[in-house]
Design a protein around this motif. Structure first.
Motif, mmCIF file in Angstrom:
data_model
loop_
_atom_site.group_PDB
_atom_site.id
_atom_site.type_symbol
_atom_site.label_atom_id
_atom_site.label_comp_id
_atom_site.label_asym_id
_atom_site.label_seq_id
_atom_site.Cartn_x
_atom_site.Cartn_y
_atom_site.Cartn_z
ATOM 1 N N ALA A 195 3.613 -0.247 21.386
ATOM 2 C CA ALA A 195 3.150 1.110 21.660
ATOM 3 C C ALA A 195 2.766 1.849 20.375
ATOM 4 O O ALA A 195 2.246 2.957 20.425
ATOM 5 C CB ALA A 195 4.236 1.885 22.401
ATOM 6 N N GLN A 196 3.033 1.213 19.211
ATOM 7 C CA GLN A 196 2.700 1.861 17.937
ATOM 8 C C GLN A 196 1.193 2.149 17.868
ATOM 9 O O GLN A 196 0.369 1.353 18.325
ATOM 10 C CB GLN A 196 3.107 0.944 16.772
ATOM 11 C CG GLN A 196 2.778 1.466 15.392
ATOM 12 C CD GLN A 196 3.671 2.625 14.967
ATOM 13 O OE1 GLN A 196 3.762 3.624 15.639
ATOM 14 N NE2 GLN A 196 4.318 2.477 13.824
ATOM 15 N N LEU A 197 0.844 3.290 17.293
ATOM 16 C CA LEU A 197 -0.569 3.618 17.127
ATOM 17 C C LEU A 197 -1.177 2.737 16.035
ATOM 18 O O LEU A 197 -0.546 2.459 15.025
ATOM 19 C CB LEU A 197 -0.746 5.085 16.733
ATOM 20 C CG LEU A 197 -0.275 6.119 17.758
ATOM 21 C CD1 LEU A 197 -0.623 7.518 17.270
ATOM 22 C CD2 LEU A 197 -0.896 5.851 19.121
ATOM 23 N N ALA A 244 -7.905 2.869 -3.563
ATOM 24 C CA ALA A 244 -7.314 2.645 -2.244
ATOM 25 C C ALA A 244 -7.934 1.451 -1.534
ATOM 26 O O ALA A 244 -9.059 1.038 -1.813
ATOM 27 C CB ALA A 244 -7.481 3.895 -1.396
ATOM 28 N N GLN A 245 -7.157 0.928 -0.568
ATOM 29 C CA GLN A 245 -7.603 -0.204 0.231
ATOM 30 C C GLN A 245 -8.833 0.163 1.065
ATOM 31 O O GLN A 245 -9.732 -0.637 1.235
ATOM 32 C CB GLN A 245 -6.436 -0.622 1.145
ATOM 33 C CG GLN A 245 -6.588 -1.956 1.814
ATOM 34 C CD GLN A 245 -5.272 -2.447 2.428
ATOM 35 O OE1 GLN A 245 -4.256 -1.760 2.378
ATOM 36 N NE2 GLN A 245 -5.289 -3.624 2.995
ATOM 37 N N GLU A 246 -8.855 1.397 1.567
ATOM 38 C CA GLU A 246 -9.990 1.854 2.370
ATOM 39 C C GLU A 246 -10.696 2.957 1.599
ATOM 40 O O GLU A 246 -10.285 4.103 1.657
ATOM 41 C CB GLU A 246 -9.502 2.434 3.705
ATOM 42 C CG GLU A 246 -8.676 1.497 4.556
ATOM 43 C CD GLU A 246 -9.534 0.444 5.229
ATOM 44 O OE1 GLU A 246 -10.776 0.599 5.201
ATOM 45 O OE2 GLU A 246 -8.967 -0.513 5.760
ATOM 46 N N SER A 273 0.833 -1.211 0.000
ATOM 47 C CA SER A 273 0.000 0.000 0.000
ATOM 48 C C SER A 273 0.862 1.253 0.000
ATOM 49 O O SER A 273 0.519 2.253 -0.636
ATOM 50 C CB SER A 273 -0.933 0.018 1.213
ATOM 51 O OG SER A 273 -1.864 -1.033 1.122
ATOM 52 N N THR A 274 1.982 1.201 0.705
ATOM 53 C CA THR A 274 2.879 2.362 0.723
ATOM 54 C C THR A 274 3.361 2.667 -0.691
ATOM 55 O O THR A 274 3.374 3.829 -1.117
ATOM 56 C CB THR A 274 4.077 2.089 1.655
ATOM 57 O OG1 THR A 274 3.585 1.791 2.964
ATOM 58 C CG2 THR A 274 5.012 3.278 1.712
ATOM 59 N N LEU A 275 3.731 1.623 -1.432
ATOM 60 C CA LEU A 275 4.187 1.825 -2.809
ATOM 61 C C LEU A 275 3.065 2.449 -3.650
ATOM 62 O O LEU A 275 3.286 3.404 -4.402
ATOM 63 C CB LEU A 275 4.630 0.474 -3.397
ATOM 64 C CG LEU A 275 5.241 0.478 -4.791
ATOM 65 C CD1 LEU A 275 6.395 1.468 -4.899
ATOM 66 C CD2 LEU A 275 5.728 -0.935 -5.168
#
Ligand code: ATP
Ligand code: MG
Length: 510
Positions: free
Chosen positions: A397-399, A92-94, A51-53
């Motif tokens: 702890a990542q959001l 997009a995915q979402e 998705s980043t790509l």
């Protein structure tokens, strides 16, 4: 869509794309080629960087390094507008849908026809109807429906139509079928074949191996933000692709252990709601029952009714033999029922809180003593599920909002798997989840059943239904059309019950 064949077409070539987020290298020097007249699949585990790509191609993110060429010309995208102007569209995915306006308005957001004058709803809807027909979606979508009333599948279709009206040269789909049924997927695939045959370059992200081998010409594989390689589909195998994705051998078939069945834990007697009619079924302790059917068959509505989130208009729900009247989800939870909903992001996720908090949410009562949350237990629980479901995150702890789509799914699923309920309802538990984690989820479901939990699974993936369920109940248009034991069930039998008298069996490719 019907431009002439000599319409100039352009391929896309990206080189050395690198992207870092705080603490995460999402992409490290990745090359991607999307040639004209080909479908190129992009595969990789959850968090591999797909998705980043695509978000770099759409202009939503800027790469730290790397170049992009379209039709041999270097391009840079400072904004999504630049990417669209260069003839590129990413679905997009979402999907982003405006809730309180119509499908028609959602389709033409930012490109309202005759935007200088005042557009009548009528004009807009006529035009939307024509576009929906052009792309084959007219039987699934009404231009007048409001965004908020759309199913995930319908939302996806709005997003696709919106992308295609711009007549793009290069089109990328990010997991377009994760919320589509088989018949809807068939329509989408016809559309993709058309786009390809018109000479467009198509990029396609999916976790469904079968789709890749059905629709793609080439597959490109990412792992941990790196390019592993590309293969022509006709020269490769599922085994090779999985090996390239996960870096190890993995059995793609899952066989459950069958457990001794206990007493009936959940029983429905002629239950009706506004959307389903006369549903009777039982689930025993230690049993996994699947609800199969097309999207829209009423399976999610039924699950919501069992969970106290939809009014039951007739019939009785019994838990351990005791008739229940649920006025809210809290009532059903108190009776020992848990539901991991289909719409995880909208219904259940707390995006701005940590992975740890989200997993612990399920058992907060159990983790606190005298009202004080036991941080150590909370941490242990998060650690266990991050490891077991292979949740890719730099730390607990990542959001949530910074996790990849599939990893968010896993976190919410972990919450429900961790919660000790007698009856567990899982609505599309592996949607958007990669092949390695799917096997882990099946193993956890199996373990829960072994411990006496009664499990009801809703799934649109037939191999999953066949692999996981002791019994399969098929629904169509709000009614049960049949029931199959594990031994009797085949994909064809399930499909026949799911579509009987509705669509012809031909044209629906499982
Ligand atoms: N905005 C962000 N901030 C921090 N990290 C991010 C952000 N967006 C993505 N990441 C991280 O980058 C990595 C790649 O994520 P990406 O969404 O590209 O994965 P993906 O291959 O699409 O996975 P999936 O199959 O789950 O959709 C992941 O580790 C993810 O957590
Ligand atoms: Mg993704």
């Amino acid at each position: 869509m019907t431009r002439s064949d000599d319409w100039p077409r352009a391929s896309l070539n990206a080189r050395g794309i690198t992207k870092n987020f705080t603490g995460v290298r999402a992409l490290a020097g990745v090359d991607l080629d999307l040639p004209t007249g080909k479908v190129t699949a992009l595969m990789g585990e959850n968090g591999a960087g797909k998705s980043t790509l695509l978000k770099i191609l759409s202009g939503d993110y800027q790469p730290d390094e790397g170049t992009i060429e379209i039709g041999g010309k270097a391009v840079t995208f400072a904004t999504p507008f630049d990417s669209r102007a260069a003839g590129l569209r990413v679905i997009a995915q979402e999907p982003e849908i405006v809730p309180f306006v119509s499908v028609a308005e959602n389709i033409y957001v930012g490109a309202l026809p005759g935007s200088r004058g005042i557009v009548s709803q009528r004009q807009l809807q006529d035009r939307a109807r024509a576009d929906l027909e052009r792309f084959g979606f007219e039987r699934f979508l009404d231009p007048a429906t409001r965004g908020i009333d759309l199913s995930p599948a319908q939302r996806q279709m709005v997003e696709i139509v919106r992308a295609l009206i711009g007549d793009p040269q290069v089109i990328c789909f990010d997991e377009p079928t994760s919320s589509l049924s088989d018949s809807e997927t068939g329509v989408l695939f016809d559309l993709i074949v058309r786009l390809r045959d018109e000479g467009r370059a198509v990029g396609y992200v999916s976790h469904r191996m079968r789709e890749i081998f059905q629709i793609a010409d080439t597959v490109t594989i990412l792992r941990d933000g790196r390019l592993i390689g590309s293969r022509e589909i006709r020269d490769t195998s599922v085994g090779e692709v999985v090996r390239m994705m996960v870096g190890r051998d993995l059995s793609t078939m899952f066989e459950r252990n069958r457990h001794e069945l206990g007493e009936v834990a959940l029983e429905l007697e002629a239950v009706s709601t506004d959307d389903v009619t006369d549903i009777s079924l039982t689930v025993r302790r230690g049993e996994v029952v699947a609800l199969a059917g097309l999207v829209g068959a009423g399976r999610t509505e039924l699950a919501l009714a069992i969970a106290g989130d939809r009014p039951v208009t007739a019939g009785t729900i019994k838990v351990h033999g005791v008739a229940q009247r649920f006025r809210s989800p809290a009532d059903s939870i108190a009776a020992g029922i848990g539901l991991a909903p289909e719409e995880r992001k909208a219904d259940a996720l707390i995006m701005v809180r940590s992975v740890r908090d989200n997993i612990a949410l399920a058992v907060l009562g159990g983790l606190s003593r005298f009202g004080v949350v036991d941080r150590r237990k909370e941490r242990q629980l998060a650690e266990k599920y991050i490891a077991q479901l292979r949740i890719r995150t730099p730390s607990m702890a990542q959001l949530m909002q910074n996790l990849s789509g599939g990893n968010q799914q896993k976190v919410v699923l972990a919450r429900w798997l961790a919660k000790a309920t007698d009856v567990l309802i899982l609505d599309e538990p592996t949607r958007g989840v990669d092949v390695g984690a799917k096997a882990e989820i099946y193993a956890i479901v199996d373990e829960l059943a072994a411990n006496g939990v009664a499990v009801l699974v809703i799934s649109s993936e037939l191999p999953e239904v066949l692999g996981l369920a002791d019994r399969i109940i098929v629904m169509q248009e709000g009614r049960v059309t049949g029931e199959l034991t594990h031994a009797e069930a085949t994909e064809e039998r399930i499909l026949t019950l799911a579509i009987a008298d509705h669509f012809s069996a031909e044209g629906v490719q499982p």
